[in-house]
Motif scaffolding. Structure first.
Motif, PDB file in Angstrom:
ATOM      1  N   UNK A  45       0.943  -1.343   0.016  1.00 17.00           N
ATOM      2  CA  UNK A  45      -0.183   0.046  -0.055  1.00 17.00           C
ATOM      3  C   UNK A  45       0.858   1.261  -0.048  1.00 17.00           C
ATOM      4  N   UNK A  46       0.628   2.323  -1.029  1.00 15.78           N
ATOM      5  CA  UNK A  46       1.475   3.241  -1.075  1.00 15.78           C
ATOM      6  C   UNK A  46       0.677   4.394  -0.016  1.00 15.78           C
ATOM      7  N   UNK A  47       1.697   5.286   0.155  1.00 15.73           N
ATOM      8  CA  UNK A  47       1.051   6.139   1.241  1.00 15.73           C
ATOM      9  C   UNK A  47      -0.042   7.198   0.778  1.00 15.73           C
ATOM     10  N   UNK A  48      -0.203   7.312  -0.576  1.00 20.52           N
ATOM     11  CA  UNK A  48      -1.398   7.959  -1.182  1.00 20.52           C
ATOM     12  C   UNK A  48      -2.659   7.135  -0.911  1.00 20.52           C
ATOM     13  N   UNK A  49      -2.592   5.708  -1.073  1.00 20.15           N
ATOM     14  CA  UNK A  49      -3.594   4.899  -0.818  1.00 20.15           C
ATOM     15  C   UNK A  49      -3.893   4.793   0.500  1.00 20.15           C
ATOM     16  N   UNK A  51      -3.513   7.116   3.190  1.00 21.82           N
ATOM     17  CA  UNK A  51      -4.173   8.427   3.410  1.00 21.82           C
ATOM     18  C   UNK A  51      -3.690   9.545   2.651  1.00 21.82           C
ATOM     19  N   UNK A  52      -4.469  10.110   1.851  1.00 18.93           N
ATOM     20  CA  UNK A  52      -4.149  11.197   0.981  1.00 18.93           C
ATOM     21  C   UNK A  52      -4.021  12.367   1.702  1.00 18.93           C
ATOM     22  N   UNK A  53      -4.838  12.624   2.930  1.00 16.16           N
ATOM     23  CA  UNK A  53      -4.561  13.798   3.583  1.00 16.16           C
ATOM     24  C   UNK A  53      -3.211  13.653   4.402  1.00 16.16           C
ATOM     25  N   UNK A  54      -2.674  12.739   4.717  1.00 17.88           N
ATOM     26  CA  UNK A  54      -1.579  12.742   5.566  1.00 17.88           C
ATOM     27  C   UNK A  54      -0.423  12.901   4.556  1.00 17.88           C
ATOM     28  N   UNK A  55      -0.442  12.455   3.314  1.00 19.63           N
ATOM     29  CA  UNK A  55       0.399  12.676   2.213  1.00 19.63           C
ATOM     30  C   UNK A  55       0.480  14.475   1.935  1.00 19.63           C
ATOM     31  N   UNK A  56      -0.642  14.744   1.844  1.00 21.83           N
ATOM     32  CA  UNK A  56      -0.806  16.291   1.610  1.00 21.83           C
ATOM     33  C   UNK A  56      -0.258  17.083   2.673  1.00 21.83           C
ATOM     34  N   UNK A  57      -0.440  16.845   3.984  1.00 22.65           N
ATOM     35  CA  UNK A  57       0.090  17.506   5.100  1.00 22.65           C
ATOM     36  C   UNK A  57       1.565  17.280   5.071  1.00 22.65           C
ATOM     37  N   UNK A  58       2.107  16.129   4.714  1.00 23.36           N
ATOM     38  CA  UNK A  58       3.515  16.010   4.632  1.00 23.36           C
ATOM     39  C   UNK A  58       4.201  16.753   3.422  1.00 23.36           C
ATOM     40  N   UNK A  59       3.605  16.875   2.577  1.00 26.58           N
ATOM     41  CA  UNK A  59       3.854  17.733   1.448  1.00 26.58           C
ATOM     42  C   UNK A  59       4.156  19.225   1.641  1.00 26.58           C
ATOM     43  N   UNK A 116      12.766  18.205  -5.479  1.00 24.48           N
ATOM     44  CA  UNK A 116      11.946  16.703  -5.912  1.00 24.48           C
ATOM     45  C   UNK A 116      12.162  15.894  -4.869  1.00 24.48           C
ATOM     46  N   UNK A 117      12.496  15.924  -3.680  1.00 23.66           N
ATOM     47  CA  UNK A 117      12.896  15.092  -2.765  1.00 23.66           C
ATOM     48  C   UNK A 117      11.517  14.548  -2.157  1.00 23.66           C
ATOM     49  N   UNK A 118      10.609  15.088  -2.094  1.00 25.08           N
ATOM     50  CA  UNK A 118       9.257  14.483  -1.740  1.00 25.08           C
ATOM     51  C   UNK A 118       8.568  13.522  -2.977  1.00 25.08           C
ATOM     52  N   UNK A 119       8.789  13.926  -4.192  1.00 26.00           N
ATOM     53  CA  UNK A 119       8.191  13.071  -5.130  1.00 26.00           C
ATOM     54  C   UNK A 119       9.317  12.000  -5.375  1.00 26.00           C
ATOM     55  N   UNK A 120      10.358  12.059  -5.084  1.00 19.30           N
ATOM     56  CA  UNK A 120      11.429  11.011  -5.389  1.00 19.30           C
ATOM     57  C   UNK A 120      11.038  10.031  -4.049  1.00 19.30           C
ATOM     58  N   UNK A 121      10.913  10.319  -2.866  1.00 17.43           N
ATOM     59  CA  UNK A 121      10.215   9.386  -1.765  1.00 17.43           C
ATOM     60  C   UNK A 121       9.027   8.558  -1.987  1.00 17.43           C
ATOM     61  N   UNK A 122       8.115   9.530  -2.718  1.00 14.71           N
ATOM     62  CA  UNK A 122       6.871   8.646  -3.029  1.00 14.71           C
ATOM     63  C   UNK A 122       7.147   7.592  -4.346  1.00 14.71           C
ATOM     64  N   UNK A 123       8.093   7.894  -4.976  1.00 16.46           N
ATOM     65  CA  UNK A 123       8.587   7.252  -6.344  1.00 16.46           C
ATOM     66  C   UNK A 123       8.850   5.712  -5.619  1.00 16.46           C
ATOM     67  N   UNK A 124       9.872   6.155  -4.638  1.00 16.87           N
ATOM     68  CA  UNK A 124      10.519   4.830  -3.775  1.00 16.87           C
ATOM     69  C   UNK A 124       9.362   3.874  -3.406  1.00 16.87           C
ATOM     70  N   UNK A 125       8.199   4.623  -2.949  1.00 13.12           N
ATOM     71  CA  UNK A 125       7.093   3.739  -2.226  1.00 13.12           C
ATOM     72  C   UNK A 125       6.367   3.175  -3.293  1.00 13.12           C
ATOM     73  N   UNK A 126       6.248   3.701  -4.459  1.00 11.52           N
ATOM     74  CA  UNK A 126       5.632   3.071  -5.794  1.00 11.52           C
ATOM     75  C   UNK A 126       6.362   2.027  -6.150  1.00 11.52           C
ATOM     76  N   UNK A 127       7.937   2.003  -6.230  1.00  8.25           N
ATOM     77  CA  UNK A 127       8.642   1.058  -6.459  1.00  8.25           C
ATOM     78  C   UNK A 127       8.420  -0.066  -5.622  1.00  8.25           C
ATOM     79  N   UNK A 128       8.452   0.082  -4.302  1.00 11.53           N
ATOM     80  CA  UNK A 128       8.132  -1.188  -3.409  1.00 11.53           C
ATOM     81  C   UNK A 128       6.959  -1.759  -3.583  1.00 11.53           C
ATOM     82  N   UNK A 129       5.819  -1.052  -4.005  1.00 11.72           N
ATOM     83  CA  UNK A 129       4.562  -1.513  -4.089  1.00 11.72           C
ATOM     84  C   UNK A 129       4.621  -2.378  -5.469  1.00 11.72           C
TER      85      UNK A 129
END
Length: 168
Positions: A45-49, A51-59, A116-129
């Motif tokens: 499960x990726x962070x956006x899946x 909780x989208x609100x947590x991802x938005x707050x972290x961004x 782009x650090x935040x986007x890179x972090x989300x990409x790592x989670x997508x890669x793990x998924x």
């Protein structure tokens, strides 16, 4: 006649232990498989899946707090390296533009990574998924041969082996 009764009692207890051991192994296997399936589902499960609100707050935190601090640190490092470059080369008298270009390229790459650090972090989670989705579910199952080997070793009539399974 007494030997037949004793053998019958032994056979009764052996079959009782064997049946309970088999049901116990089936229960453990089923519980393990449910746990593995749950973990695989939660891990993939990726962070956006999640909780989208947590991802938005972290961004927002990343863009308003972390990025400016990192920018200040990067600015300090750039200025310090530029100062060292000028001082090292005889107060600018023996100045090489190649080193200055390398410093600018290095700083530009760091700025690009920071923004782009935040986007890179989300990409790592997508890669793990993606990686966890590629693992076949058959690879995460307990082989039936383990249970079969254990039950076959008990077939020889060793009641001690059956009893020891419960107390190990």
């Amino acid at each position: 006649m007494l030997d037949g009764i004793i053998d019958g009692i032994k056979e009764f207890f052996f079959e009782m232990f064997k049946g309970s051991t088999e049901s116990f192994l089936n229960m453990i296997t089923e519980l393990f498989q449910k746990s593995v399936d749950t973990v695989q589902t939660n891990v993939s499960e990726t962070p956006t899946e999640f909780s989208q609100t947590i991802v938005d707050n972290l961004r927002v935190i990343s863009d308003t707090a972390i990025l400016p601090v990192a920018g200040l640190i990067l600015t300090y490092v750039f200025c310090y390296e530029l100062y060292q470059l000028v001082v090292e080369k005889n107060r600018g008298g023996d100045f090489e533009t190649g080193q200055l270009m390398f410093l600018i390229i290095k700083t530009s790459a760091m700025i690009y990574l920071l923004t782009n650090a935040f986007d890179i972090t989300l990409a790592v989670f997508d890669l793990g998924k993606w990686i966890t989705d590629q693992v076949p579910s058959s690879a995460l199952k307990i082989p039936d041969s383990i249970k079969d080997n254990l039950l076959n070793s008990m077939e020889e009539g060793d009641v001690g082996a059956a009893i020891s399974m419960w107390f190990v």
